[in-house]
Design a protein around this motif. Structure first.
Motif, PDB file in Angstrom:
ATOM      1  N   UNK A 118     -15.357  37.074  -7.397  1.00 39.42           N
ATOM      2  CA  UNK A 118     -14.814  36.310  -8.363  1.00 39.42           C
ATOM      3  C   UNK A 118     -15.160  36.815  -9.741  1.00 39.42           C
ATOM      4  N   UNK A 119     -16.068  37.873  -9.923  1.00 38.19           N
ATOM      5  CA  UNK A 119     -16.298  38.555 -11.028  1.00 38.19           C
ATOM      6  C   UNK A 119     -15.252  39.573 -11.218  1.00 38.19           C
ATOM      7  N   UNK A 120     -14.504  39.953 -10.483  1.00 35.26           N
ATOM      8  CA  UNK A 120     -13.401  41.194 -10.675  1.00 35.26           C
ATOM      9  C   UNK A 120     -11.928  40.634 -10.458  1.00 35.26           C
ATOM     10  N   UNK A 121     -11.145  41.406 -10.922  1.00 37.33           N
ATOM     11  CA  UNK A 121      -9.734  40.989 -10.882  1.00 37.33           C
ATOM     12  C   UNK A 121      -9.103  41.432  -9.711  1.00 37.33           C
ATOM     13  N   UNK A 122      -9.491  42.074  -9.065  1.00 33.60           N
ATOM     14  CA  UNK A 122      -8.740  42.472  -7.734  1.00 33.60           C
ATOM     15  C   UNK A 122      -8.929  41.457  -6.488  1.00 33.60           C
ATOM     16  N   UNK A 123      -7.814  41.004  -5.718  1.00 30.68           N
ATOM     17  CA  UNK A 123      -7.804  40.294  -4.895  1.00 30.68           C
ATOM     18  C   UNK A 123      -7.001  40.921  -3.506  1.00 30.68           C
TER      19      UNK A 123
ATOM     20  N   UNK B 273      -2.190  45.608   7.552  1.00 28.35           N
ATOM     21  CA  UNK B 273      -1.614  45.833   6.499  1.00 28.35           C
ATOM     22  C   UNK B 273      -2.280  44.963   5.575  1.00 28.35           C
ATOM     23  N   UNK B 274      -2.477  45.432   4.098  1.00 22.43           N
ATOM     24  CA  UNK B 274      -3.334  44.646   3.300  1.00 22.43           C
ATOM     25  C   UNK B 274      -2.480  44.488   1.858  1.00 22.43           C
ATOM     26  N   UNK B 275      -2.352  43.251   1.407  1.00 17.21           N
ATOM     27  CA  UNK B 275      -1.682  43.017   0.057  1.00 17.21           C
ATOM     28  C   UNK B 275      -2.631  42.891  -0.786  1.00 17.21           C
ATOM     29  N   UNK B 276      -2.469  43.651  -2.234  1.00 17.45           N
ATOM     30  CA  UNK B 276      -3.164  43.528  -3.283  1.00 17.45           C
ATOM     31  C   UNK B 276      -2.675  42.819  -4.496  1.00 17.45           C
ATOM     32  N   UNK B 277      -3.403  41.738  -5.248  1.00 20.64           N
ATOM     33  CA  UNK B 277      -3.283  41.102  -6.270  1.00 20.64           C
ATOM     34  C   UNK B 277      -4.379  41.073  -7.239  1.00 20.64           C
TER      35      UNK B 277
ATOM     36  N   UNK C 276       1.844  46.297  -6.966  1.00 21.60           N
ATOM     37  CA  UNK C 276       2.537  47.513  -5.743  1.00 21.60           C
ATOM     38  C   UNK C 276       1.595  48.739  -5.905  1.00 21.60           C
ATOM     39  N   UNK C 277       1.172  49.020  -7.169  1.00 25.48           N
ATOM     40  CA  UNK C 277       0.245  50.321  -7.300  1.00 25.48           C
ATOM     41  C   UNK C 277      -1.194  50.113  -7.819  1.00 25.48           C
ATOM     42  N   UNK C 278      -1.880  49.417  -6.842  1.00 16.73           N
ATOM     43  CA  UNK C 278      -3.070  48.962  -7.321  1.00 16.73           C
ATOM     44  C   UNK C 278      -4.362  49.980  -7.815  1.00 16.73           C
ATOM     45  N   UNK C 279      -4.104  51.472  -7.528  1.00 18.41           N
ATOM     46  CA  UNK C 279      -5.312  52.411  -7.664  1.00 18.41           C
ATOM     47  C   UNK C 279      -5.668  52.623  -9.191  1.00 18.41           C
ATOM     48  N   UNK C 280      -4.689  52.265 -10.223  1.00 21.07           N
ATOM     49  CA  UNK C 280      -4.883  52.138 -11.572  1.00 21.07           C
ATOM     50  C   UNK C 280      -6.306  51.351 -11.814  1.00 21.07           C
TER      51      UNK C 280
ATOM     52  N   UNK D  66      -3.250  50.398   6.165  1.00 20.31           N
ATOM     53  CA  UNK D  66      -2.437  51.678   6.265  1.00 20.31           C
ATOM     54  C   UNK D  66      -2.101  51.942   4.800  1.00 20.31           C
ATOM     55  N   UNK D  67      -2.708  51.493   3.904  1.00 17.61           N
ATOM     56  CA  UNK D  67      -2.643  51.632   2.385  1.00 17.61           C
ATOM     57  C   UNK D  67      -3.476  52.546   1.751  1.00 17.61           C
ATOM     58  N   UNK D  68      -3.209  53.780   1.331  1.00 11.58           N
ATOM     59  CA  UNK D  68      -4.174  54.662   0.798  1.00 11.58           C
ATOM     60  C   UNK D  68      -4.481  54.011  -0.922  1.00 11.58           C
ATOM     61  N   UNK D  69      -5.630  54.158  -1.200  1.00 17.07           N
ATOM     62  CA  UNK D  69      -6.068  53.729  -2.645  1.00 17.07           C
ATOM     63  C   UNK D  69      -6.919  54.841  -3.040  1.00 17.07           C
TER      64      UNK D  69
END
Length: 468
Positions: free
Chosen positions: A244-249, A263-267, A278-282, A304-307
């Motif tokens: 909850x203290x970070x932006x990533x979900x 599969x994993x969805x990033x928000x 769509x490109x959460x590596x940043x 299956x998603x590389x980060x």
């Protein structure tokens, strides 16, 4: 005259008011749900048998079954569609679970607005908030639609009545633990109530061809609250994760009858709502013009998603007899193993008497062994106060003997690193096809990997002791 033997109708029976478990004798604790004082006497049910009846539809050869009825419809949120396997299938029931405050209601309200259209109405039923509270959130995240209907109900019969009135294509219930049926004993959220509510909504979804999204609570251990039967009944089980203290979900598929479960969805959660990445590596990188000691990049696989993620380490002189070992986003046991390997196999003796701090950037949690090599290099770089070369990523599992072992998905990891502009990679032996223009160095052990550090600084650190 012999006494008449009691029949089944004359013998008493006992039932748990929480989960419905039945027994022939009274018990103080229900063996099924482990609740105390819930087993009560009631009339024994008569023994019944089920006779063959009329079938609703004739059985067909599987090749003649129309598969178009199970075509997925997009939710309007690409990252959620990715996890679901393309979207929501008519009649499918999806259970979304997560900790309080992680953003479940915000995500589903956004889905409700984007999925609503003139041909496909959406009904959002809230049992935890009032309708005005949900409207305020909808204004904040811009989730208003003329075809999105909102109701605040905690009675199952009222929810079914709304289905007859609105006739939605998508039902969202927040949450299944707050709705109760007056026909079932027990408080809302109890095992018997959750089972009845879920069963009634699943039947309604299958009969109407209506997609249903159920919000589920979790226990303090992170498991979905309620009977395990709930997860077996639904078609898809999703876990909503994040600090909850970070932006990533992250939305992670646990069960999916219509698609893959890896599969994993990033928000990204922010003040204006929730946005798919769509490109959460940043989020997991720190862009610098000058290299800094104690940092190393790696490529992790979420499903299956590389980060691409960044590991940071810091070593300072300890002021106490027992040096501190603090981690954030990394497993403490794996960091301790890398410290031991570096000291014994890498001949770096300056780590034992210093405070060590290690962390990840952006709230990502690295638990897979493929990050071992990056952790080891970050610790070695911090100990020698020497930065690693720019545009370098390290991938590999490190064993206690100092060997660098192969990991899965090396080619996908290298392709992601190359796409983001990284030009040099340290990997285990036999990495497979290498992206054009990328320099890949195969390392067999930690000693080979440490050669990327300047030779002079590494040699001086072997004999240097803290506080000198």
């Amino acid at each position: 005259m012999a006494a008449r033997t009691k029949s089944a109708k004359d013998r008493p029976s006992y039932r748990c008011t929480e989960c419905g478990w039945q027994t022939a004798k009274w018990l103080g604790r229900c063996p099924e749900c482990q609740a105390w004082g819930t087993v009560e006497e009631y009339g024994a049910p008569a023994v019944r048998t089920t006779a063959a009846g009329r079938v609703s539809t004739s059985a067909l050869p599987i090749a003649q079954v129309d598969g178009r009825q199970a075509t997925a419809r997009t939710t309007g949120v690409a990252e959620l569609d990715r996890v679901l396997g393309g979207g929501l299938v008519p009649g499918a029931v999806v259970l979304l679970a997560g900790e309080p405050g992680v953003g479940k209601s915000t995500l589903l309200l956004d889905v409700a607005a984007k999925a609503a259209s003139e041909q496909h109405r959406t009904l959002y039923v809230t049992g935890e908030e009032s309708a005005s509270q949900v409207r305020l959130r909808a204004d904040r995240i811009d989730a208003l639609s003329d075809h999105l209907y909102l109701a605040a109900e905690t009675d199952l019969s009222a929810v079914l009545g709304h289905l007859d009135e609105v006739k939605p294509s998508l039902l969202i219930l927040d949450s299944v633990q707050t709705v109760a049926s007056p026909e079932i004993d027990g408080a809302p959220g109890g095992m018997a109530q959750v089972r009845e509510v879920a069963g009634a909504l699943i039947r309604a979804s299958k009969e109407r061809g209506m997609s249903t999204l159920l919000v589920g609570h979790v226990t303090k251990d992170g498991a979905i609250a309620g009977p395990r039967l709930l997860e077996h009944l639904v078609d898809v089980v999703l876990h909503f994760e994040g600090d909850r203290h970070a932006r990533l979900r992250l939305v992670r598929g646990v069960k999916n009858r219509y698609g893959a479960t890896d599969e994993v969805g990033c928000f990204e959660l922010h003040d204006e709502g929730i946005t798919g990445l769509a490109d959460p590596s940043g989020l997991f990188l720190t862009r610098r013009d000058v290299a800094v000691p104690g940092t190393c990049l790696t490529v992790t696989l979420e499903g299956r998603r590389p980060l691409v993620a960044e590991v940071q380490a810091l070593t300072v002189d300890s002021q106490i007899p027992s040096p501190r070992r603090t981690t954030s986003g990394l497993e403490t046991s794996r960091v301790s193993m890398m410290l031991a390997v570096l000291e014994q196999r890498g001949r770096i003796s300056a780590l034992g008497k210093r405070d060590i701090y290690s962390a990840t950037v952006g709230g990502v949690k690295l638990s897979e062994p493929a990050a071992d090599l990056a952790i080891a290099l970050a610790l070695a770089s911090a100990a020698s106060d020497t930065p690693l070369p720019k545009n370098l990523v390290a991938i590999g599992e490190v064993g206690l003997a100092g060997e660098v072992r192969r990991v899965t998905g090396v080619q996908r990891r290298l392709a992601e690193a190359h796409r983001l502009g990284f030009t040099h990679a340290l990997v285990p032996g036999d990495p497979g096809k290498v992206p054009a223009g990328m320099k890949v160095t195969e390392v067999a052990n930690v000693g080979d990997a440490l050669r990327v550090l300047p030779q002079g600084r590494r040699a001086s650190r072997k004999t240097e002791e803290p506080g000198e």
